[in-house]
Design an enzyme around this catalytic site. Sequence first.
Site, PDB file in Angstrom:
ATOM      1  N   GLU A 123      46.254  63.246  75.560  1.00  0.00           N
ATOM      2  CA  GLU A 123      45.549  64.538  75.396  1.00  0.00           C
ATOM      3  C   GLU A 123      43.767  63.913  75.157  1.00  0.00           C
ATOM      4  OE1 GLU A 123      45.726  66.049  71.279  1.00  0.00           O
ATOM      5  OE2 GLU A 123      43.911  67.087  71.691  1.00  0.00           O
TER       6      GLU A 123
ATOM      7  N   ASP B 110      38.815  52.782  61.988  1.00  0.00           N
ATOM      8  CA  ASP B 110      37.241  53.372  61.932  1.00  0.00           C
ATOM      9  C   ASP B 110      36.670  52.830  60.579  1.00  0.00           C
ATOM     10  OD1 ASP B 110      35.081  54.875  62.280  1.00  0.00           O
ATOM     11  OD2 ASP B 110      36.054  56.668  61.556  1.00  0.00           O
TER      12      ASP B 110
ATOM     13  N   ASP C 161      33.108  52.967  58.867  1.00  0.00           N
ATOM     14  CA  ASP C 161      31.849  53.767  58.867  1.00  0.00           C
ATOM     15  C   ASP C 161      31.128  53.183  57.924  1.00  0.00           C
ATOM     16  OD1 ASP C 161      30.949  56.716  60.325  1.00  0.00           O
ATOM     17  OD2 ASP C 161      29.939  56.120  58.764  1.00  0.00           O
TER      18      ASP C 161
END
Lengths: 502, 504
Positions: free
Chosen positions: A132, A198, A200
């Site tokens: 996807e 991730d 951040d």
Amino acid sequence: MPHSISPESTPGEDSSQTVSQPNTLKAESPDVNMSDAPSPAVVPEIKEDTAKVNLEELFDDDDDDEEFPSSAPAIKSEVESSQPMPIQISSRSTYSDPEIMRAFYQRLFPFRPLFQWLNHSPQPSNDFAHREFAFTLPNDAYLRYQSFPTADLLRKQCIQLLPSRFEIGPVYSTNPRDRKTLRKASAFRPIAKELVFDIDMTDYDDIRTCCTGASICHKCWAFITMAIKVVDVALRDDFGFKHIMWVYSGRRGAHAWVCDKRAREMDDSKRRAIAGYLELLKGGDKGGKKVNVRRPLHPHLDRSLNILKDHFQTSILYEQDPWSSEKSAHLLQLLPDASLKAALQKKWDSAPSRPSHMKWADIDTAAKSGALSKSSKDLLEAKQDIVLEYTYPRLDAEVSKKLNHLLKSPFVVHPGTGRVCVPIDTRKVEEFDPLEVPTVTQLLTEIDEWQGEDTDKKLADWEKTSLKPYVDFFRGFVAGLLKDEKSGVKRERDDGAEAMEF
Amino acid sequence: MIRHDYSRVDPKRRANIDYKKRQFAKAEFQQQTYEHRLNYYGIPPTAEITLDEFETWAIDRLKVLSELEACSFRNRNPEETAEHMTGILAKYLPLRSNSSRSQNLQDERRKDHYSHFILRLAFSSTEDLRRRFARLETMLFRLRFRNDDLDERKRFVEGLKLDWEEVTEEEKREFKEEMAAASGARKGEVQEWFKVDWERVPELVEQRRVLLKRGMAFVPQREQMSLVVAEFTRRLDDALELTARALPRLDEDDRLAPILAHLSQSFATPDAAYSSSDANIDGLSAPTAASIDTLSQHFPLCMQNLHQALRRDSHLKHYGRLQYSLFLKGIGLSLEECLLFWRRSFKLITDEKFTKEYKYNIRHVYGDVGGDANRRGRGYTPYSCQKILTEPLPGPGQSHGCPYRTFAPDNLLAMLQNTGVNDRDLLKTVREDVGKQRYHVACNRVFDWAHKKEIKKVKDDGSWSAADLDTIVHPNTYFKRGWLLKHLGDGNAGLVGGGDKMEE
């Protein structure tokens, strides 16, 4: 971009199907501006959102329109036509201007390596075709469940839609585009995706003193550097993963893609286990002490502490200076010993301007001078906890826990900063400077300014820019991954052959 | 590798009757003997039982499983659960060890074996039931495994033939310190270790209780339970999946089907469900964005905390928004008002950003957008205490969750005092409750204290039944009950507008 500020111009019929670069329009008469509005240049899947965007697309997509029903050769001609045309970058242009994004996808984005990376073999396979992709379109619409059989088709779609960025999701059991034609919903489920992380900077806001929110500087990038070091070594040494790529997220963070076959095929519970293994800081703003660990320290934490100790000295104590003036209250709160706290409180109240590294040293001095009522082991452990609270990676763990979580693709442009999401070489992670990462406009200028050496070889556009080292690194990474995949497949086949002999 | 195939009957043995006579032959199955108290339920039962046994055995096991589930809802720790379950297990599903030399040893084990498979049939039909059944069976297995006699447990595990590698002497020497540190073993404790792929022990990895080296986990012998249990769950999950597939082809007369259907229905008591009736509170006219501030004094602590955080920062992170929006939806705030509420609360951001980044989420919660299933179900249901208590803990900057669980005790008490809870004894007991992880007990205690006058009154005049004052296990129930209690005097509650009463 003259046309983008003239949305009021009335569309009329016009013959010009020739010019695709809008900056040439400037010289021409206004009726060129009223070009081919009725032409169906917009891809049918998108709702036309604003007049402005709409108009831009109408202008730019002439040649796309032509090639829409046909295939690859058209792309080629398009590349050639755009080659000689210099792209003028004015100070007014923003990073997600259609021309800039088009030029970026046409000339710079490394679709081929990206394809090989996700496909795990040179021949197109379902690993890529059932993967996807999700596009964020210029009008901020979000288009999910896109999939492409080959790199060229992905490229073509990018040039048509000009997404401001796109994200990569899992490989599904069937082609995502066919998901609604299936009889049973359960036949459409995610089966594999890289293990992703991730990190951040927002998660560091309570200990970051240099910047807040979206901005970063070299001082706070140190947090990310520390995080990469700790997580990378744990993934390699503890879990035995080999193909780990770190990618700058374009603004203030970093992503990791763990691409080993073993990692790709993990289910949610295993992903959760790894995220839990790496996650240390618990508790919200009111949770009190964020680090609560068993002693003796788990080898992973022990190793992490050794890595982080030096960073704590420089990056935290000197650069961040987290306990200046009143903020030392938080430090006191983390210490276990009441009498020690009182002694330090007194000292710091009289000299509130003492910098953090001196306050840190004061703890030991005060402890030695007899203010300590508990054992020195308790104090040492408390100090270790403090080091960990201020340096240990803060992962956005939800991203890692789910197989079907989407993550921004490497090498796309961050729409806010214009910087390209380039891979970070972990061997030289200290040298990585997020503020030096090239922006898309800078790269396009570099192509124009490039003076070819006298070689026969025709260079690709990205090779003329400062994107080259990053693409080279990515290609090297992909080559390593493919080599392992290939030998894996071969071994499997050999095993099969042996078994057949009986 | 693990052997799966012993559940199959040996084909040679199966076909030993003359094919001409086969149709008249009576199937002969060997009555199983049960060597071990524990059972992995690999082989289905084959002997005959009466219909009566079929039903009673299944119901007995069901009683045990629902008690287990109740324990997990009440956040009982393993010791408390074990204590609570001893009596129940002895009554409904006794299972004695070999050393007890009981007469009924085989009968007990047979009942355990059969009842498991009956329930498997009853609960394999839907994904939800399967998951719940597997979870509870795993809990039961774990409970029994813990209580099992050490020696018998060892023999049981050996009989399983799970493959794990021994750690060599050399490795032991090399990683001695690290292994000890990882497992949290005390000094001087001599341990055996074995080595498995880390994927086999995700639980231990998640809690950092094993040493990892290049993808291999060094597991101490005493953690073997987690391995055995994980394997049990895995096999049960697979088997349930297979049962589900075989179910439509069940060669069945109409004797068993009704029993099975009845069993699975009676099991379907939902987890402390939110009922839409909670939203209809007599006398509270539809809340609006503007009335949330006044209403918030009746909110449970988890929601008050979110409300305060929202007012303080003019922002909440995703999970906080989710938890709070659902609660607000639960008290009857309409989507329009809810959007208005969030729009006004996020003072610092622009309309454009709000529309772009937050609006969709709120609408999704209400089932206004999203997939078909979401819309038909009108979005998500408000979170119960159970859900809130089992969510991941909030990270930096997040404020969702149950404060009794997520706050450090001192901060919790400070917050309680801020909301007007100032009874010293109460605060002390709350601290004890929280220390024992009885979060909802603490919360209920605070509720009872804050409404003690009213509760006494309704008890005295008998206007509320005992069921109305049952333990609160849902934030929306907390609000509803609290609000009703504080507005007891307004007999004509239904007629007066909610807004007027707020100003009392």
